[in-house]
Design a protein around this motif. Structure first.
Motif, mmCIF file in Angstrom:
data_model
loop_
_atom_site.group_PDB
_atom_site.id
_atom_site.type_symbol
_atom_site.label_atom_id
_atom_site.label_comp_id
_atom_site.label_asym_id
_atom_site.label_seq_id
_atom_site.Cartn_x
_atom_site.Cartn_y
_atom_site.Cartn_z
ATOM 1 N N ARG A 66 -50.467 7.826 39.987
ATOM 2 C CA ARG A 66 -49.336 8.466 40.672
ATOM 3 C C ARG A 66 -48.652 9.461 39.749
ATOM 4 O O ARG A 66 -48.303 9.138 38.617
ATOM 5 C CB ARG A 66 -48.333 7.426 41.134
ATOM 6 C CG ARG A 66 -47.245 8.052 42.022
ATOM 7 C CD ARG A 66 -46.305 7.033 42.524
ATOM 8 N NE ARG A 66 -45.112 7.103 41.681
ATOM 9 C CZ ARG A 66 -43.974 6.535 41.972
ATOM 10 N NH1 ARG A 66 -43.864 5.785 43.030
ATOM 11 N NH2 ARG A 66 -42.946 6.663 41.182
ATOM 12 N N LEU A 67 -48.473 10.665 40.265
ATOM 13 C CA LEU A 67 -47.802 11.722 39.522
ATOM 14 C C LEU A 67 -46.606 12.230 40.312
ATOM 15 O O LEU A 67 -46.599 12.180 41.539
ATOM 16 C CB LEU A 67 -48.754 12.900 39.291
ATOM 17 C CG LEU A 67 -50.025 12.627 38.494
ATOM 18 C CD1 LEU A 67 -50.908 13.865 38.478
ATOM 19 C CD2 LEU A 67 -49.691 12.192 37.088
ATOM 20 N N THR A 68 -45.636 12.733 39.595
ATOM 21 C CA THR A 68 -44.506 13.416 40.204
ATOM 22 C C THR A 68 -44.742 14.907 40.059
ATOM 23 O O THR A 68 -45.173 15.377 39.008
ATOM 24 C CB THR A 68 -43.187 13.021 39.511
ATOM 25 O OG1 THR A 68 -42.978 11.620 39.696
ATOM 26 C CG2 THR A 68 -42.004 13.785 40.087
ATOM 27 N N TRP A 69 -44.474 15.642 41.132
ATOM 28 C CA TRP A 69 -44.634 17.095 41.112
ATOM 29 C C TRP A 69 -43.307 17.695 41.564
ATOM 30 O O TRP A 69 -42.745 17.296 42.593
ATOM 31 C CB TRP A 69 -45.756 17.507 42.045
ATOM 32 C CG TRP A 69 -46.275 18.892 41.852
ATOM 33 C CD1 TRP A 69 -45.814 19.839 40.984
ATOM 34 C CD2 TRP A 69 -47.359 19.488 42.550
ATOM 35 N NE1 TRP A 69 -46.563 20.988 41.091
ATOM 36 C CE2 TRP A 69 -47.520 20.799 42.044
ATOM 37 C CE3 TRP A 69 -48.224 19.054 43.540
ATOM 38 C CZ2 TRP A 69 -48.488 21.668 42.509
ATOM 39 C CZ3 TRP A 69 -49.190 19.925 43.994
ATOM 40 C CH2 TRP A 69 -49.328 21.209 43.488
ATOM 41 N N VAL A 70 -42.787 18.635 40.793
ATOM 42 C CA VAL A 70 -41.541 19.322 41.116
ATOM 43 C C VAL A 70 -41.856 20.806 41.239
ATOM 44 O O VAL A 70 -42.420 21.400 40.312
ATOM 45 C CB VAL A 70 -40.472 19.100 40.022
ATOM 46 C CG1 VAL A 70 -39.189 19.854 40.362
ATOM 47 C CG2 VAL A 70 -40.201 17.612 39.823
ATOM 48 N N THR A 71 -41.523 21.382 42.400
ATOM 49 C CA THR A 71 -41.741 22.811 42.594
ATOM 50 C C THR A 71 -40.418 23.499 42.906
ATOM 51 O O THR A 71 -39.481 22.887 43.425
ATOM 52 C CB THR A 71 -42.744 23.099 43.736
ATOM 53 O OG1 THR A 71 -42.235 22.592 44.962
ATOM 54 C CG2 THR A 71 -44.107 22.495 43.440
ATOM 55 N N GLU A 72 -40.389 24.775 42.582
ATOM 56 C CA GLU A 72 -39.237 25.613 42.905
ATOM 57 C C GLU A 72 -39.722 26.808 43.718
ATOM 58 O O GLU A 72 -40.730 27.435 43.378
ATOM 59 C CB GLU A 72 -38.565 26.124 41.629
ATOM 60 C CG GLU A 72 -37.390 27.057 41.915
ATOM 61 C CD GLU A 72 -36.743 27.625 40.657
ATOM 62 O OE1 GLU A 72 -35.822 28.443 40.815
ATOM 63 O OE2 GLU A 72 -37.151 27.266 39.534
ATOM 64 N N ILE A 73 -39.009 27.111 44.777
ATOM 65 C CA ILE A 73 -39.259 28.342 45.520
ATOM 66 C C ILE A 73 -38.590 29.456 44.719
ATOM 67 O O ILE A 73 -37.376 29.426 44.503
ATOM 68 C CB ILE A 73 -38.683 28.271 46.955
ATOM 69 C CG1 ILE A 73 -39.292 27.108 47.727
ATOM 70 C CG2 ILE A 73 -38.883 29.607 47.667
ATOM 71 C CD1 ILE A 73 -40.786 27.145 47.890
ATOM 72 N N THR A 74 -39.394 30.413 44.264
ATOM 73 C CA THR A 74 -38.839 31.460 43.398
ATOM 74 C C THR A 74 -38.615 32.779 44.119
ATOM 75 O O THR A 74 -37.797 33.578 43.678
ATOM 76 C CB THR A 74 -39.746 31.694 42.180
ATOM 77 O OG1 THR A 74 -41.057 32.046 42.626
ATOM 78 C CG2 THR A 74 -39.798 30.447 41.299
ATOM 79 N N GLN A 75 -39.359 33.015 45.199
ATOM 80 C CA GLN A 75 -39.212 34.259 45.945
ATOM 81 C C GLN A 75 -39.400 33.976 47.429
ATOM 82 O O GLN A 75 -40.250 33.168 47.797
ATOM 83 C CB GLN A 75 -40.264 35.283 45.522
ATOM 84 C CG GLN A 75 -40.207 35.671 44.064
ATOM 85 C CD GLN A 75 -41.339 36.596 43.696
ATOM 86 O OE1 GLN A 75 -41.585 37.586 44.378
ATOM 87 N NE2 GLN A 75 -42.032 36.282 42.622
ATOM 88 N N VAL A 76 -38.618 34.666 48.252
ATOM 89 C CA VAL A 76 -38.747 34.552 49.703
ATOM 90 C C VAL A 76 -38.445 35.902 50.337
ATOM 91 O O VAL A 76 -37.424 36.526 50.026
ATOM 92 C CB VAL A 76 -37.756 33.515 50.305
ATOM 93 C CG1 VAL A 76 -37.862 33.475 51.825
ATOM 94 C CG2 VAL A 76 -37.957 32.137 49.704
ATOM 95 N N GLN A 77 -39.348 36.340 51.185
ATOM 96 C CA GLN A 77 -39.050 37.431 52.116
ATOM 97 C C GLN A 77 -39.367 36.854 53.484
ATOM 98 O O GLN A 77 -40.532 36.599 53.803
ATOM 99 C CB GLN A 77 -39.876 38.681 51.833
ATOM 100 C CG GLN A 77 -39.446 39.838 52.716
ATOM 101 C CD GLN A 77 -40.151 41.148 52.374
ATOM 102 O OE1 GLN A 77 -40.786 41.279 51.337
ATOM 103 N NE2 GLN A 77 -40.028 42.105 53.261
#
Length: 156
Positions: A66-77
């Motif tokens: 089991r791993l933890t994954w953290v993502t960030e939305i960096t750009q949105v159009q």
């Protein structure tokens, strides 16, 4: 550091708005991810996608670990593209572009994933024998799941 790139393209007979709603909601991601990944969203993102949005997940991509994954939305159009980047997780580097374009009879979705493995040469070896194939399997599963759910484009 070796950076790998994977590109995927799919055309679906749904509206741009419907595609955007599906892909920009992290809570819907487990629905298009293979069950063997045991992928779950552990944060509760609220509202529309925005730059700076952080989402956390648990997954078991390799040997049931089991791993933890953290993502960030960096750009949105809005309804054009968005980018998610790993902040913590299984890759040394992860940059995933999601592009959307209305086409006659539906929408075209293009994914461009640039990523690098951790631990140098060992990570590259693991990529060669396992991770690269499994990442392609995940996107193959998504492609087939969306094809079954929405059908295929009818070309005139």
């Amino acid at each position: 550091m070796k950076i790998y790139q994977m590109r995927r393209q799919q055309q679906l007979p749904i509206s741009l708005e419907e595609a955007w709603t599906l892909f920009s909601d992290p809570g819907k991601l487990p629905d298009i991810t293979p069950s063997w990944m045991q992928f779950t969203v552990t944060s509760q993102p609220k509202g529309n996608i925005y730059p700076g949005m952080i989402t956390t997940y648990h997954l078991r991509p390799l040997l049931g670990i089991r791993l933890t994954w953290v993502t960030e939305i960096t750009q949105v159009q809005d309804q054009v593209y968005f980018v998610d980047e790993q902040r913590f997780g299984p890759y040394r580097f992860w940059h995933h572009e999601h592009h959307f374009k209305a086409i006659e009879g539906g929408v075209e979705i293009i994914d461009i994933v640039n990523y690098a493995m951790p631990v140098g040469v060992i990570g590259q070896a693991v990529h060669q024998v396992n991770v690269g194939r499994k990442l392609h399997d995940v996107f193959d599963y998504r492609y087939q799941t969306l094809k079954q759910k929405f059908g295929v484009m009818r070309h005139v």
